[in-house]
Write a protein that holds these residues in place. Structure first.
Motif, PDB file in Angstrom:
ATOM      1  N   ASP A   1       0.813  -1.198   0.000  1.00 43.04           N
ATOM      2  CA  ASP A   1       0.000   0.000   0.000  1.00 43.04           C
ATOM      3  C   ASP A   1       0.856   1.262   0.000  1.00 43.04           C
ATOM      4  O   ASP A   1       0.537   2.232  -0.681  1.00 43.04           O
ATOM      5  N   GLU A  62      -3.211  -1.836   6.391  1.00 42.76           N
ATOM      6  CA  GLU A  62      -2.387  -1.479   5.232  1.00 42.76           C
ATOM      7  C   GLU A  62      -0.947  -1.898   5.479  1.00 42.76           C
ATOM      8  O   GLU A  62      -0.496  -1.997   6.616  1.00 42.76           O
ATOM      9  N   LYS A  81       2.908  -3.849   8.876  1.00 45.96           N
ATOM     10  CA  LYS A  81       1.457  -3.908   8.715  1.00 45.96           C
ATOM     11  C   LYS A  81       0.844  -3.081   9.843  1.00 45.96           C
ATOM     12  O   LYS A  81       1.155  -3.289  11.018  1.00 45.96           O
TER      13      LYS A  81
END
Length: 176
Positions: A1, A62, A81
């Protein structure tokens, strides 16, 4: 991301962008860090992270890839994460008031058409190219965690041997 890339300079970021084939929007945070703070060495990735948290935010779940590079073969990579959402305006990015930069705000373009070496057509016959790809893909991969002391010693020996070979004087032959 999200990508936190070492903002060591325009050429370094463009090289990483080409190598990883990242679009401009994924690169913008690192270029923003370079624009506003320059090459801050290993802390450039943290400036980039605070830019993302200050302007876009990071949603729970994300992922973030943090890549630092240095002279020679030095590099470091961390994969994160998000355990919870974060949207804080850090003091170093307060001047943006939570508004992300646009490419037009940067001193140089980052989204012009570029080609990676991986995009170039092969000069090999299709069968030969398929064989090269299969052979390369089948090659064993060593990671630091999986490598034994013998593997590490062999790698060091090969690097030293290669370095010695490069230091040997080269004979120049000139045509008369």
């Amino acid at each position: 991301d999200h990508f936190l890339l070492h903002a060591g300079g325009y050429a370094i970021l463009r090289g990483i962008q080409k190598g990883l084939r990242l679009p401009a929007e994924k690169m913008l945070p690192s270029f923003a860090s370079l624009r506003d703070f320059g090459n801050t060495s290993s802390s450039s990735t943290w400036y980039t992270w605070s830019y993302i948290e200050s302007t876009m935010g990071v949603a729970k779940g994300e992922t973030i890839l943090q890549v630092g590079v240095g002279g020679g073969m030095k590099s470091g990579v961390a994969y994160w994460k998000a355990l919870h959402a974060v949207k804080d305006i850090h003091p170093c990015w307060a001047h943006l008031n939570g508004i992300p930069l646009k490419e037009a705000d940067l001193p140089r373009p980052i989204s012009n058409e570029y080609k990676s070496i991986f995009d170039l057509p092969s000069t090999r016959a299709p069968e030969e190219q398929a064989k090269v790809i299969a052979t390369t893909s089948a090659a064993p991969r060593l990671t630091y965690a999986a490598a034994s002391k013998d593997d590490a010693a062999e790698t060091i020996r090969l690097h030293a041997e290669s370095a010695r070979a490069e230091q040997q004087p080269q004979r120049c032959v000139t045509a008369r």
